[in-house]
Motif scaffolding. Structure first.
Motif, PDB file in Angstrom:
ATOM      1  N   GLY A 223       0.799  -1.328  -0.093  1.00  0.00           N
ATOM      2  CA  GLY A 223       0.152   0.028  -0.104  1.00  0.00           C
ATOM      3  C   GLY A 223       0.744   1.267  -0.162  1.00  0.00           C
ATOM      4  N   MET A 224       2.264   1.208  -0.514  1.00  0.00           N
ATOM      5  CA  MET A 224       2.886   2.386  -0.362  1.00  0.00           C
ATOM      6  C   MET A 224       2.635   3.271  -1.163  1.00  0.00           C
ATOM      7  SD  MET A 224       7.120   2.392  -1.003  1.00  0.00           S
ATOM      8  CE  MET A 224       8.036   3.743  -0.873  1.00  0.00           C
ATOM      9  N   PRO A 225       2.384   4.565  -1.068  1.00  0.00           N
ATOM     10  CA  PRO A 225       1.978   5.504  -1.922  1.00  0.00           C
ATOM     11  C   PRO A 225       3.140   6.165  -2.787  1.00  0.00           C
ATOM     12  CG  PRO A 225       1.759   6.875   0.136  1.00  0.00           C
ATOM     13  CD  PRO A 225       2.386   5.085   0.489  1.00  0.00           C
ATOM     14  N   GLY A 226       2.972   6.765  -3.721  1.00  0.00           N
ATOM     15  CA  GLY A 226       3.854   7.480  -4.514  1.00  0.00           C
ATOM     16  C   GLY A 226       4.419   8.647  -4.020  1.00  0.00           C
ATOM     17  N   GLU A 227       3.588   9.136  -3.068  1.00  0.00           N
ATOM     18  CA  GLU A 227       3.696  10.420  -2.290  1.00  0.00           C
ATOM     19  C   GLU A 227       5.291  10.268  -1.635  1.00  0.00           C
ATOM     20  OE1 GLU A 227       3.989  14.266  -0.553  1.00  0.00           O
ATOM     21  OE2 GLU A 227       2.910  13.359  -2.334  1.00  0.00           O
ATOM     22  N   ASP A 228       5.598   9.085  -1.129  1.00  0.00           N
ATOM     23  CA  ASP A 228       6.637   8.956  -0.371  1.00  0.00           C
ATOM     24  C   ASP A 228       7.834   9.284  -1.130  1.00  0.00           C
ATOM     25  OD1 ASP A 228       5.091   7.944   1.671  1.00  0.00           O
ATOM     26  OD2 ASP A 228       5.987   6.005   1.745  1.00  0.00           O
ATOM     27  N   GLU A 253       2.242   2.429  -8.431  1.00  0.00           N
ATOM     28  CA  GLU A 253       2.396   4.143  -8.139  1.00  0.00           C
ATOM     29  C   GLU A 253       3.885   4.593  -7.697  1.00  0.00           C
ATOM     30  OE1 GLU A 253       0.353   7.045  -4.982  1.00  0.00           O
ATOM     31  OE2 GLU A 253      -0.735   5.188  -5.562  1.00  0.00           O
ATOM     32  N   VAL A 254       4.334   3.659  -6.900  1.00  0.00           N
ATOM     33  CA  VAL A 254       5.919   4.146  -6.502  1.00  0.00           C
ATOM     34  C   VAL A 254       6.726   3.926  -7.582  1.00  0.00           C
ATOM     35  CG1 VAL A 254       7.626   3.425  -5.044  1.00  0.00           C
ATOM     36  CG2 VAL A 254       5.262   3.380  -4.073  1.00  0.00           C
ATOM     37  N   ARG A 255       6.677   2.909  -8.391  1.00  0.00           N
ATOM     38  CA  ARG A 255       7.511   2.954  -9.450  1.00  0.00           C
ATOM     39  C   ARG A 255       7.570   3.962 -10.617  1.00  0.00           C
ATOM     40  NH1 ARG A 255      10.189  -2.239 -10.325  1.00  0.00           N
ATOM     41  NH2 ARG A 255      10.327  -1.944 -12.425  1.00  0.00           N
ATOM     42  N   LEU A 258       9.316   6.964  -8.855  1.00  0.00           N
ATOM     43  CA  LEU A 258      10.622   6.770  -8.931  1.00  0.00           C
ATOM     44  C   LEU A 258      11.259   7.150 -10.311  1.00  0.00           C
ATOM     45  CD1 LEU A 258      11.051   3.501  -6.939  1.00  0.00           C
ATOM     46  CD2 LEU A 258      11.922   5.922  -6.257  1.00  0.00           C
ATOM     47  N   ALA A 259      10.344   6.679 -11.447  1.00  0.00           N
ATOM     48  CA  ALA A 259      10.819   6.939 -12.755  1.00  0.00           C
ATOM     49  C   ALA A 259      10.925   8.605 -13.036  1.00  0.00           C
ATOM     50  CB  ALA A 259      10.137   6.088 -13.780  1.00  0.00           C
TER      51      ALA A 259
END
Length: 326
Positions: A223-228, A253-255, A258-259
């Motif tokens: 559940g990690m969000p891209g906002e992190d 969302e995280v990948r 990061l990209a």
């Protein structure tokens, strides 16, 4: 100072800790100074003259760039002395792998530099500090220790800085090596290497820089969000290390975040939160601009990324080559 000798650089840690009770659980690290340590060691009749300097009296959770700078400068100076056989750094176990790896990447490797610690304080039942220290002296005094880079000695094992990691929270056998296990076995009376030196004649890898760029480790979770990712970049991170699932994976969302960070010039290294295993390049890494950590876990991947950035290396292809050869 004359005669062949080994330099001892003390930083504190459990090896210099006291609990005030042989069976107590709580203790304070860094309570034994280097002079007291050497006085105790003198009774062991070790095969070398020892000279000590106290750099700090702290737990290794508090070791960072300022102390790294002092240790690096002292190691460079000591290694230039003709009569210095080698260097031993007494160190807490929590961040020993990071200090060892940093020095391994930034020091000339001709003379042995050994990190040593303990899992039990000096006044505890079954304390391992003196045995580990005696073993470290045997390694540092051995001619065949040259050309092996920075080493860590614990529980009768010798580990290379590239491989070693703390894998257990308790017990004296707390360290493991990957992709190699121990590179040697040592006791106060014996020493056996499991292979030939691998760094003989190798030039300095990366220059040490006191002020290294900020690199943040992002620990992946369900559940990690891209906002992190965005928050890390906003905080001033010049590089990111993903402690990802499995082989460096993360939620879509995280990948994507990061990209996006990589496209804006923030290098991204995919590592794994798993205890051991390679993180190889994936088909999407070229398009995303990601770097695969290979055999390095997140803490060492962070150190290497900091060093690369500090040395002006920001091209993903050159960065990947650096991770491939570590």
């Amino acid at each position: 100072m004359t005669g062949r000798h080994i330099k001892i650089f003390a930083t504190g840690g459990t090896i210099a800790g006291k609990a005030g009770s042989a069976t107590g659980r709580e203790y304070t690290p860094g309570q034994i100074g280097v002079e007291e340590l050497l006085a105790e060691v003198a009774r062991l009749d070790l095969p070398a003259r020892l000279f000590g300097t106290q750099f700090a009296s702290i737990g290794s959770e508090d070791i960072g760039p300022a102390l790294w700078h002092q240790l690096h400068r002292a190691c460079v100076s000591a290694s230039a002395e003709d009569d210095c056989l080698g260097i031993i750094i007494t160190h807490g176990t929590d961040t020993a792998e990071e200090t060892a790896f940093l020095l391994d990447q930034t020091l000339p490797t001709a003379k042995p530099v050994i990190l040593v610690g303990a899992m039990r304080p000096a006044d505890a039942v079954g304390s391992d500090g003196m045995r580990n220290f005696a073993n470290a002296v045997r390694v540092a005094a051995d001619a065949e220790a040259a050309g092996r880079g920075v080493l860590l000695v614990m529980s009768d094992h010798i580990f290379a800085a590239r491989d070693v990691r703390k894998a257990r929270t308790e017990g004296v056998d707390a360290f493991r090596g990957f992709p190699r296990g121990p590179v040697g076995h040592v006791t106060p009376t014996s020493l056996e290497w499991f292979g030939a030196p691998w760094r003989t004649g190798e030039a300095l890898r990366l220059e040490f820089h006191q002020n290294m760029p900020k690199v943040i480790i992002l620990y992946a979770y369900a559940g990690m969000p891209g906002e992190d990712v965005a928050a890390a970049v906003r905080s001033g991170a010049k590089g990111l290390v993903l402690a990802g699932f499995g082989q460096g994976n993360a939620p879509a969302e995280v990948r994507s975040a990061l990209a996006q960070a990589a496209r804006t010039g923030v290098p991204v290294v995919r590592a794994s939160r798993v205890d051991q295993g390679l993180v190889d390049r994936e088909l999407d890494d070229d398009a995303n601009g990601f770097i695969a950590a290979r055999a390095l876990g997140p803490p060492k991947a962070r150190v290497l990324l900091q060093l690369l950035l500090a040395n002006g290396i920001s091209d993903p292809v050159r960065m990947q080559a650096a991770f491939d050869r570590r």
